[in-house]
Design an enzyme around this catalytic site. Structure first.
Site, PDB file in Angstrom:
ATOM      1  N   ASN A 110       0.819  -1.220   0.000  1.00 54.95           N
ATOM      2  CA  ASN A 110       0.000   0.000   0.000  1.00 54.95           C
ATOM      3  C   ASN A 110       0.850   1.265   0.000  1.00 54.95           C
ATOM      4  O   ASN A 110       0.671   2.161  -0.830  1.00 54.95           O
ATOM      5  CB  ASN A 110      -0.938   0.013   1.215  1.00 54.95           C
ATOM      6  CG  ASN A 110      -1.960  -1.095   1.180  1.00 54.95           C
ATOM      7  OD1 ASN A 110      -2.194  -1.684   0.128  1.00 54.95           O
ATOM      8  ND2 ASN A 110      -2.559  -1.398   2.313  1.00 54.95           N
ATOM      9  N   THR A 155     -20.812  38.058 -28.358  1.00 56.88           N
ATOM     10  CA  THR A 155     -21.677  37.551 -27.305  1.00 56.88           C
ATOM     11  C   THR A 155     -22.917  36.994 -27.997  1.00 56.88           C
ATOM     12  O   THR A 155     -23.377  37.555 -28.996  1.00 56.88           O
ATOM     13  CB  THR A 155     -22.098  38.636 -26.289  1.00 56.88           C
ATOM     14  OG1 THR A 155     -22.904  39.616 -26.944  1.00 56.88           O
ATOM     15  CG2 THR A 155     -20.884  39.319 -25.663  1.00 56.88           C
ATOM     16  N   HIS A 156     -23.432  35.891 -27.492  1.00 62.49           N
ATOM     17  CA  HIS A 156     -24.590  35.222 -28.103  1.00 62.49           C
ATOM     18  C   HIS A 156     -24.339  34.907 -29.582  1.00 62.49           C
ATOM     19  O   HIS A 156     -25.265  34.916 -30.392  1.00 62.49           O
ATOM     20  CB  HIS A 156     -25.859  36.078 -27.953  1.00 62.49           C
ATOM     21  CG  HIS A 156     -26.153  36.462 -26.546  1.00 62.49           C
ATOM     22  ND1 HIS A 156     -26.742  35.616 -25.642  1.00 62.49           N
ATOM     23  CD2 HIS A 156     -25.912  37.627 -25.867  1.00 62.49           C
ATOM     24  CE1 HIS A 156     -26.880  36.229 -24.476  1.00 62.49           C
ATOM     25  NE2 HIS A 156     -26.379  37.445 -24.579  1.00 62.49           N
ATOM     26  N   SER A 279     -10.314  14.382 -46.935  1.00 56.79           N
ATOM     27  CA  SER A 279     -11.526  13.578 -46.967  1.00 56.79           C
ATOM     28  C   SER A 279     -11.310  12.355 -47.843  1.00 56.79           C
ATOM     29  O   SER A 279     -10.607  12.420 -48.854  1.00 56.79           O
ATOM     30  CB  SER A 279     -12.694  14.407 -47.509  1.00 56.79           C
ATOM     31  OG  SER A 279     -13.785  13.573 -47.848  1.00 56.79           O
ATOM     32  N   ASN A 287      -9.548  19.179 -43.605  1.00 56.68           N
ATOM     33  CA  ASN A 287     -10.334  19.123 -42.374  1.00 56.68           C
ATOM     34  C   ASN A 287      -9.500  19.447 -41.134  1.00 56.68           C
ATOM     35  O   ASN A 287      -8.398  18.908 -40.970  1.00 56.68           O
ATOM     36  CB  ASN A 287     -10.942  17.731 -42.208  1.00 56.68           C
ATOM     37  CG  ASN A 287     -11.896  17.386 -43.332  1.00 56.68           C
ATOM     38  OD1 ASN A 287     -12.612  18.243 -43.832  1.00 56.68           O
ATOM     39  ND2 ASN A 287     -11.891  16.124 -43.744  1.00 56.68           N
ATOM     40  N   TYR A 319      -7.334   1.201   3.868  1.00 57.19           N
ATOM     41  CA  TYR A 319      -7.146   0.864   2.453  1.00 57.19           C
ATOM     42  C   TYR A 319      -8.303   0.021   1.939  1.00 57.19           C
ATOM     43  O   TYR A 319      -8.765  -0.904   2.600  1.00 57.19           O
ATOM     44  CB  TYR A 319      -5.838   0.094   2.240  1.00 57.19           C
ATOM     45  CG  TYR A 319      -5.695  -0.368   0.808  1.00 57.19           C
ATOM     46  CD1 TYR A 319      -5.385   0.543  -0.202  1.00 57.19           C
ATOM     47  CD2 TYR A 319      -5.933  -1.688   0.449  1.00 57.19           C
ATOM     48  CE1 TYR A 319      -5.289   0.142  -1.525  1.00 57.19           C
ATOM     49  CE2 TYR A 319      -5.834  -2.101  -0.868  1.00 57.19           C
ATOM     50  CZ  TYR A 319      -5.521  -1.178  -1.855  1.00 57.19           C
ATOM     51  OH  TYR A 319      -5.439  -1.575  -3.161  1.00 57.19           O
ATOM     52  N   GLN A 324      -7.348   1.029  -6.478  1.00 63.01           N
ATOM     53  CA  GLN A 324      -6.541   0.602  -7.617  1.00 63.01           C
ATOM     54  C   GLN A 324      -7.078   1.191  -8.915  1.00 63.01           C
ATOM     55  O   GLN A 324      -6.322   1.477  -9.848  1.00 63.01           O
ATOM     56  CB  GLN A 324      -6.542  -0.927  -7.704  1.00 63.01           C
ATOM     57  CG  GLN A 324      -5.782  -1.492  -8.894  1.00 63.01           C
ATOM     58  CD  GLN A 324      -5.819  -3.015  -8.893  1.00 63.01           C
ATOM     59  OE1 GLN A 324      -5.629  -3.645  -7.864  1.00 63.01           O
ATOM     60  NE2 GLN A 324      -6.072  -3.597 -10.048  1.00 63.01           N
ATOM     61  N   LYS A 327      -5.867   4.579 -11.090  1.00 66.55           N
ATOM     62  CA  LYS A 327      -4.746   4.734 -12.021  1.00 66.55           C
ATOM     63  C   LYS A 327      -5.210   5.010 -13.448  1.00 66.55           C
ATOM     64  O   LYS A 327      -4.650   5.865 -14.144  1.00 66.55           O
ATOM     65  CB  LYS A 327      -3.885   3.470 -12.015  1.00 66.55           C
ATOM     66  CG  LYS A 327      -2.964   3.321 -10.831  1.00 66.55           C
ATOM     67  CD  LYS A 327      -2.126   2.052 -10.991  1.00 66.55           C
ATOM     68  CE  LYS A 327      -1.259   1.802  -9.793  1.00 66.55           C
ATOM     69  NZ  LYS A 327      -0.539   0.508  -9.923  1.00 66.55           N
TER      70      LYS A 327
END
Length: 394
Positions: A110, A155-156, A279, A287, A319, A324, A327
């Site tokens: 651990n 904006t918007h 493409s 693209n 623990y 585990q 990760k």
């Protein structure tokens, strides 16, 4: 294959596959860190007269040799090993004999796992901060090249007020500066030495010098009390994932802007040919796939953070094997952030705004006109606002 917890009882292979999970694949990045932690532990045991100096030298030499041979590709971690820690101890004992079996005195898998992980995270956070600095340099380069160019501020999704390439770059640079600072703050949770806490309750009757391994491994502090170590699992991980999620939001929003600017309708920018793809059916297409994947990266980073937080939520103290599973989202997010930051920096180096295609709507200067009336005519802003608004009424 003898495992660290082996008691001579049978283990179903399905259980082994399920409990080992991806660790034998994920742990490759932890091998050198486990070697560092193990060498510090062995040297501390020798200094406390818990193992002989001869055994300590054999252990350290053997671990360094295993580290070098792993880096050279001479061996790998298998499912039977379960993880890097078992793989190293098994091979060490095979190489140097009984001295290898003395290494595990005074520690559990651990605290061993967590020590290697924190050493790795410390480096990963610093490395990512350095890459963010590189992205900021690329943003500054774009600003230096074309910062004076006026572009619409939106904006918007409508033209709102005048902006510039410099302002656009500066907004993102401020966010990236915060990301650098955030990655530095994460070190407070990472940079604590868990070694010697064993399974979470210390090593009764064994005179370990935990501060010695703290100094040898350059940790900022020894984590105390020992019961705090397992309670802290997931906190440093989630703190780093949180900073990555915020960082990737900035990268994603930058990508979103650039994708809009790259459309034929806007055509504000050009991209270097080597960052676009073609493409399979339309010969004319170039693209911006890289930008689309960068835009999606924030979703993955957010999901990794959510996964980490949900794994640790409501766990009891001590623990639990659930940990585990931290990760996978942790490593996935770190790798994604490194790749994304680097590729965005590279893309910006070949990006150019196209002044001839950028037109500002007349109404974009309306607020400035209202402010002029306030300054020159002395009328209240709201009256100036209404007066200017009538000019654009439809």
């Amino acid at each position: 294959m003898s495992r660290l917890w082996e008691k001579g009882l049978p283990l179903d292979q399905r259980v082994l596959r399920y409990t080992a999970g991806e660790d034998h694949l994920l742990d490759a990045r932890l091998v050198s860190y486990d070697v560092r932690g193990s060498i510090a532990h062995a040297e501390m045991l020798a200094a406390q007269d818990l193992i002989s100096e001869a055994d300590c030298k054999a252990i350290c030499d053997g671990l360094n040799a295993l580290d070098a041979s792993f880096a050279a590709g001479d061996w790998s971690i298998s499912l039977e090993d379960e993880d890097a820690h078992t793989a190293l101890e098994t091979r060490l004992t095979d190489a140097i004999g009984t001295a290898g079996g003395r290494l595990h005195l005074g520690r559990s898998r651990n605290d061993q796992v967590l020590t290697a992980l924190r050493l790795y995270l410390r480096d990963a956070a610093a490395d990512l901060a350095g890459r963010v600095s590189g992205l900021r340099h690329a943003v500054a380069g774009l600003s230096d090249r074309q910062g004076d160019l006026e572009i619409p501020g939106y904006t918007h999704m409508q033209h709102a007020m005048p902006s510039s390439v410099s302002l656009w770059c500066g907004g993102f640079d401020e966010g990236l500066a915060d990301a650098e600072a955030g990655l530095e703050l994460v070190q407070h949770r990472i940079n604590k030495n868990p070694l010697g806490s064993a399974a979470g309750y210390g090593t009764p009757g064994l005179p370990l010098d935990r501060d010695a391994t703290t100094a040898k491994l350059d940790f900022a502090a020894t984590q105390n009390p020992v019961t705090a170590v397992q309670l802290s699992r997931g906190k440093a991980e989630s703190a780093l994932l949180f900073e990555i999620a915020l960082l990737m939001q900035d990268v994603s929003r930058m990508a979103s802007d650039l994708l809009m600017f790259y459309t034929q309708e806007f055509a504000y920018i050009s991209l270097a040919a080597d960052v676009t793809t073609g493409s399979s059916i339309m010969p004319q297409k170039r693209n911006p796939d890289v930008l689309e994947l960068l835009r999606a990266s924030s979703a993955t980073a957010q999901a990794c953070l959510d996964e980490s937080l949900m794994i640790t939520a409501k766990l009891p103290s001590g623990y639990q094997r659930d940990l585990q599973r931290l990760k996978s989202p942790l490593f996935r997010s770190i790798d994604l952030a490194i790749d994304s930051v680097d590729i965005m920096a590279y893309l910006l180096q070949g990006l150019a705004f196209l002044p001839g295609n950028i037109k500002l709507d007349d109404g974009i200067f309306a607020t400035a006109e209202a402010y002029r009336l306030v300054r020159e005519d002395g009328i209240p802003f709201r009256d100036a606002y209404r007066k200017v608004a009538k000019q654009y009424a439809k």
